[in-house]
Design an enzyme around this catalytic site. Sequence first.
Site, mmCIF file in Angstrom:
data_model
loop_
_atom_site.group_PDB
_atom_site.id
_atom_site.type_symbol
_atom_site.label_atom_id
_atom_site.label_comp_id
_atom_site.label_asym_id
_atom_site.label_seq_id
_atom_site.Cartn_x
_atom_site.Cartn_y
_atom_site.Cartn_z
ATOM 1 N N GLU A 230 -28.429 -2.075 24.751
ATOM 2 C CA GLU A 230 -27.943 -0.691 24.614
ATOM 3 C C GLU A 230 -28.068 -0.291 23.149
ATOM 4 O O GLU A 230 -27.494 -0.949 22.270
ATOM 5 C CB GLU A 230 -26.478 -0.538 25.040
ATOM 6 C CG GLU A 230 -26.073 0.936 25.001
ATOM 7 C CD GLU A 230 -24.574 1.229 24.980
ATOM 8 O OE1 GLU A 230 -24.205 2.351 25.338
ATOM 9 O OE2 GLU A 230 -23.771 0.346 24.574
ATOM 10 N N GLU B 210 -25.640 -0.843 17.097
ATOM 11 C CA GLU B 210 -24.914 0.288 16.509
ATOM 12 C C GLU B 210 -25.045 0.196 14.995
ATOM 13 O O GLU B 210 -24.787 -0.844 14.411
ATOM 14 C CB GLU B 210 -23.439 0.249 16.954
ATOM 15 C CG GLU B 210 -22.518 1.216 16.239
ATOM 16 C CD GLU B 210 -22.980 2.674 16.265
ATOM 17 O OE1 GLU B 210 -23.285 3.206 17.353
ATOM 18 O OE2 GLU B 210 -23.043 3.278 15.178
ATOM 19 N N ASP C 250 -27.434 10.752 19.386
ATOM 20 C CA ASP C 250 -27.150 11.968 18.602
ATOM 21 C C ASP C 250 -28.242 13.001 18.843
ATOM 22 O O ASP C 250 -29.424 12.713 18.628
ATOM 23 C CB ASP C 250 -27.079 11.634 17.108
ATOM 24 C CG ASP C 250 -25.880 10.758 16.786
ATOM 25 O OD1 ASP C 250 -24.787 11.038 17.311
ATOM 26 O OD2 ASP C 250 -26.040 9.788 16.016
ATOM 27 N N ASP D 272 -25.785 14.987 27.400
ATOM 28 C CA ASP D 272 -25.254 16.272 27.882
ATOM 29 C C ASP D 272 -26.082 17.422 27.302
ATOM 30 O O ASP D 272 -25.833 18.570 27.631
ATOM 31 C CB ASP D 272 -23.807 16.453 27.390
ATOM 32 C CG ASP D 272 -23.790 16.558 25.875
ATOM 33 O OD1 ASP D 272 -24.255 15.613 25.213
ATOM 34 O OD2 ASP D 272 -23.394 17.613 25.348
#
Length: 231
Positions: free
Chosen positions: A56, A81, A131, A167
Amino acid sequence: MKKAKDLHLPFAWEDRQPVLHERLWYLPGKIDWSTFSFPGFQAPSFFANSKPVHIEYCSGNGSWIIDRAKRHPEINFLAVEQRFDRARKIWAKMHNAGLQNLIVALAEGHAMTKTFIPDSSVTQIYINFPDPWPKRRHAKYRIINPTFIAEMHRILADNGTVTIVTDDADYSTSIIKEMLAHAGFLSAFDAPYFAEASSEYGTSYFDELFRSKGKIIKLHQFRKQSIDKKS
Ligand SMILES: C[S@@+](CC[C@H](N)C(=O)[O-])C[C@H]1O[C@@H](n2cnc3c(N)ncnc32)[C@H](O)[C@@H]1O
């Protein structure tokens, strides 16, 4: 019980080095990584077994991947990350849950992939709420771009998948366009090439935030094809 603040980087800033320390793979930016030799996913210092590997990217505070890793002990997970404050939250949750099938990479995802991840070594890739960089002049900072797409294709095994959730309508359109422009990816969904993400997929900080605002969460999935098989 570990807290995020219990993770101290093993080196002072001026002496920082790439290192794998307590299941946190630290790849600091703007320094030479050649002092670190990636031992391979199966090595005793890494996952120490030959289970499939899922990555991920952009894991944030890690709630999605912690839940996945708990539910799927038959899979090895790598959470990537780039922010220290977020990576150390994942690290604390991972240790508190006693997860042996998760490693946290504190790293910029594209550079880490290009430098270390072997060809055809990963079976699934996930990117949840990357992002969106909504201003047109900032779109060049998006992680999903043609060179990173080529890297994802390189590291995936045949029939491996990339799942991307967002989204953001504009980013969704660009993801579909750029993924399908690569000759080695096919969409798992017919046009319009996404599905609404269901609750079984899992949730994350940004998933909950955007759902609470009534946003539609789009899930895209692309499957790796050998380039000569795609008609
Ligand atoms: C909008 S947040 C989403 C976090 C999480 N996936 C979630 O759904 O809650 C995006 C995350 O991606 C990380 N990120 C952005 N670009 C990255 C890159 N190139 N490599 C690794 N992490 C990155 C950011 O630091 C941030 O934590």
